[in-house]
Design a protein around this motif. Structure first.
Motif, mmCIF file in Angstrom:
data_model
loop_
_atom_site.group_PDB
_atom_site.id
_atom_site.type_symbol
_atom_site.label_atom_id
_atom_site.label_comp_id
_atom_site.label_asym_id
_atom_site.label_seq_id
_atom_site.Cartn_x
_atom_site.Cartn_y
_atom_site.Cartn_z
ATOM 1 N N PRO A 219 18.628 58.517 32.145
ATOM 2 C CA PRO A 219 19.771 57.603 32.056
ATOM 3 C C PRO A 219 20.317 57.386 30.646
ATOM 4 O O PRO A 219 21.500 57.117 30.478
ATOM 5 C CB PRO A 219 19.215 56.283 32.616
ATOM 6 N N THR A 220 19.450 57.487 29.626
ATOM 7 C CA THR A 220 19.835 57.115 28.269
ATOM 8 C C THR A 220 19.759 58.322 27.353
ATOM 9 O O THR A 220 18.705 58.955 27.247
ATOM 10 C CB THR A 220 18.909 56.006 27.729
ATOM 11 N N LYS A 234 24.293 51.848 36.835
ATOM 12 C CA LYS A 234 22.904 51.767 37.287
ATOM 13 C C LYS A 234 22.776 50.838 38.493
ATOM 14 O O LYS A 234 22.040 51.132 39.442
ATOM 15 C CB LYS A 234 22.001 51.286 36.148
ATOM 16 N N ILE A 235 23.486 49.727 38.461
ATOM 17 C CA ILE A 235 23.450 48.799 39.592
ATOM 18 C C ILE A 235 23.960 49.488 40.856
ATOM 19 O O ILE A 235 23.378 49.356 41.939
ATOM 20 C CB ILE A 235 24.284 47.539 39.276
ATOM 21 N N PHE A 288 16.497 51.011 34.962
ATOM 22 C CA PHE A 288 16.385 50.961 36.424
ATOM 23 C C PHE A 288 15.195 50.101 36.846
ATOM 24 O O PHE A 288 15.262 49.390 37.846
ATOM 25 C CB PHE A 288 16.250 52.369 37.000
ATOM 26 N N ILE A 289 14.091 50.160 36.084
ATOM 27 C CA ILE A 289 12.900 49.383 36.462
ATOM 28 C C ILE A 289 13.194 47.885 36.363
ATOM 29 O O ILE A 289 12.621 47.084 37.106
ATOM 30 C CB ILE A 289 11.676 49.780 35.596
ATOM 31 N N SER A 290 14.111 47.490 35.470
ATOM 32 C CA SER A 290 14.453 46.067 35.339
ATOM 33 C C SER A 290 15.341 45.587 36.489
ATOM 34 O O SER A 290 15.469 44.379 36.710
ATOM 35 C CB SER A 290 15.147 45.807 33.999
ATOM 36 N N LEU A 291 15.967 46.519 37.204
ATOM 37 C CA LEU A 291 16.803 46.169 38.357
ATOM 38 C C LEU A 291 16.025 46.207 39.666
ATOM 39 O O LEU A 291 16.487 45.706 40.693
ATOM 40 C CB LEU A 291 17.977 47.160 38.469
ATOM 41 N N ARG A 296 10.944 50.878 44.168
ATOM 42 C CA ARG A 296 11.398 52.240 44.455
ATOM 43 C C ARG A 296 11.738 53.005 43.167
ATOM 44 O O ARG A 296 12.197 54.144 43.218
ATOM 45 C CB ARG A 296 12.592 52.229 45.393
ATOM 46 N N VAL A 297 11.534 52.393 42.013
ATOM 47 C CA VAL A 297 11.753 53.072 40.731
ATOM 48 C C VAL A 297 10.408 53.439 40.125
ATOM 49 O O VAL A 297 9.484 52.613 40.066
ATOM 50 C CB VAL A 297 12.547 52.180 39.753
#
Length: 498
Positions: A219-220, A234-235, A288-291, A296-297
């Motif tokens: 992602p980054t 990402k959301i 993604f892990i923070s969302l 599922r991440v």
């Protein structure tokens, strides 16, 4: 606030994972630490036979006063240096000290990772990402390449399909293909993976084929394009993953190499000085892990880009349910990451502390921002001023790209038979001849499909005559970087007769 538990994704496990049993030999290893037990049950050499009595490792001591974030050089003075001395002794219980004794670091056991290492990265993960479900944890790995290979074995059977960005890290793609796994491309633009295209692909998936289980994404500072996903994208991607019961494999070695947006005018540039580490953390992109509220991440973190690749050390963040399965696989493959690496890295980080590590990362941010600016300044200076070439200044990572309209090459119709891939090859060979190396974009292209195939529109990009080259501003000093960018610009001028 009570956090939810993760969901159960065991229905996505591979046949190999379903058939795998835990090693019974590993079930009793914890008795090795019990002084009341005469441990005669395992093939563990006595630690007195290890030849190393001690290891000494010195590093910079990052802080707001000293370290990489400031212009002060490390002179070797004790107040500027972090001294780590690891001793051999018979202490085997984990977690009591900030150091991992060599008698334990070099022994079998602790497949999840040494407690002193895990406690640091666990605290770091919560500090940075604030995970939103309760039963998450971390597991030590040999780096993201090893983590990816394990992931494929845990979730995929031969013939399964996974999704990846249309251009992606080639080693990850080749690893999947070698296991007989189809890698289907999702289009991306200068801002990364396009959520609308991802949803269209999954909504219209050929019902005669099995749907994908995994989305692999960087992602980054994406490798190779240098793009970075926005929080809003990402959301949306996470929502789509929930909708289609997809696991997201978040490969994030470049996460902390985030920078300010590039300013074309050097006089307009301002180096961001954060008032506090909290302000720095708040500035970072959402992960993604923070969302994730489902579990599922699966996040792959690594020290390769922020400490050293040769440590071969990283960690996974995921639900305990999923990490248990990784540990079962690792018991029969890698056992555990190198004890030397875990001991040295844990000894260093536990002395730096969380604040010191963040200071180190802040310093890297500044260094990479300066190198990025040098590279992009050089490209704008030396590339011909024409729409044929497009520069996309990155906001994170180590890579820049030059997108080229191959159809504008004077020999496109004749010598190269209207084939952009032949133009790409010619440019690649010419750059090497002129003393600079950049990587052709086609080396990273994801082109897998299913049988029967997916609708052809799923793979349609923008301009089929566009090619690109990936360069890095991280691997060389500033003078070599300037020289290399100039040679690249001169090569393109020659090739396109500009």
């Amino acid at each position: 606030m009570t956090l939810p538990q993760s969901l159960d994704f065991s229905h996505l496990y591979s046949d190999e994972t379903r058939a795998r049993k835990s090693s019974p030999l590993k079930s009793c290893i914890h008795y090795f630490q019990d002084p009341k037990i005469a441990f005669l049950g395992g093939g563990l050499p006595l630690s007195k036979y290890f030849p190393w009595d001690s290891i000494v490792a010195d590093s910079s001591l990052p802080s707001l006063t000293y370290g990489i974030e400031t212009d002060l050089p490390n002179t070797g003075a004790r107040e500027e240096t972090c001294h780590v001395r690891l001793e051999r002794n018979e202490i085997t219980k984990g977690g009591d000290l900030k150091d991992i004794p060599l008698s334990r670091a070099l022994q079998y056991g602790f497949g999840m990772g040494q407690p002193e290492f895990l406690s640091f990265v666990r605290e770091h993960t919560q500090l940075v990402h604030k995970v939103r479900y309760s039963d998450w944890d971390v597991l030590a790995t040999t780096g993201n390449t090893g983590s990816w290979e394990s992931t494929l074995r845990i979730f995929c059977n031969k013939g399964d399909t996974i999704l990846a960005e249309q251009y992606s890290f080639s080693s990850s793609i080749y690893a999947a293909e070698a296991q007989g796994i189809n890698v289907f491309p999702v289009p991306l633009d200068e801002h990364g993976l396009i959520p609308e295209r991802l949803e269209a692909i999954l909504d219209n998936w050929n019902p005669k084929t099995k749907k994908p289980k995994l989305l692999y994404t960087v992602p980054t500072g994406q490798n190779p394009t240098g793009s970075s996903l926005s929080d809003n994208r990402k959301i949306e991607i996470y929502r789509i993953a929930q909708k289609h019961d997809l696991l997201i494999l978040e490969d994030e070695p470049y996460y902390f190499l985030q920078m300010d947006h590039y300013q074309r005018e050097a006089t307009s540039r301002k180096v961001t000085h954060f008032k506090s580490q909290s302000e720095f953390l708040d500035s970072l992109a959402k992960s993604f892990i923070s969302l994730d509220t489902d579990g599922r991440v699966i996040r792959m973190d690594s020290f390769s880009k922020v400490l050293a690749p040769g440590t071969r050390l990283g960690w996974l963040v995921a639900s305990k349910k999923i990490l248990r399965v990784y540990n079962q696989l690792h018991e029969m493959t890698i056992q555990n990451p190198s004890g030397f690496s875990q001991a040295i890295v844990a000894g260093t980080l536990n002395r730096w502390g969380q604040e010191g590590f963040l200071d180190w990362l802040l310093g890297l941010r500044r260094e990479y921002s300066e190198k990025r600016d040098i590279a992009i300044d050089g490209l704008f200076k030396h590339l011909p001023k024409t729409p044929i070439f497009r520069i996309n200044p990155p906001t994170a990572g180590m890579f820049f790209t030059i997108t080229i309209d191959a159809s504008a090459h004077p020999d496109f119709l004749t010598k190269y038979s209207s084939k952009p891939e032949l133009v790409e090859l010619a440019i690649y060979e010419k750059t090497i001849e002129n003393g600079v190396l950049v990587i052709p974009g086609s080396w990273f292209k994801v082109s897998g499909n299913t049988e029967p195939p997916q609708p052809s529109e799923h793979k349609k990009g923008s301009n089929s005559n566009e090619i690109f080259f990936r360069g890095t501003f991280a691997a060389v000093d500033s003078d070599t970087l300037k020289n290399g960018v100039q040679r690249l610009g001169e090569t393109l001028k020659q090739e396109f007769q500009l």
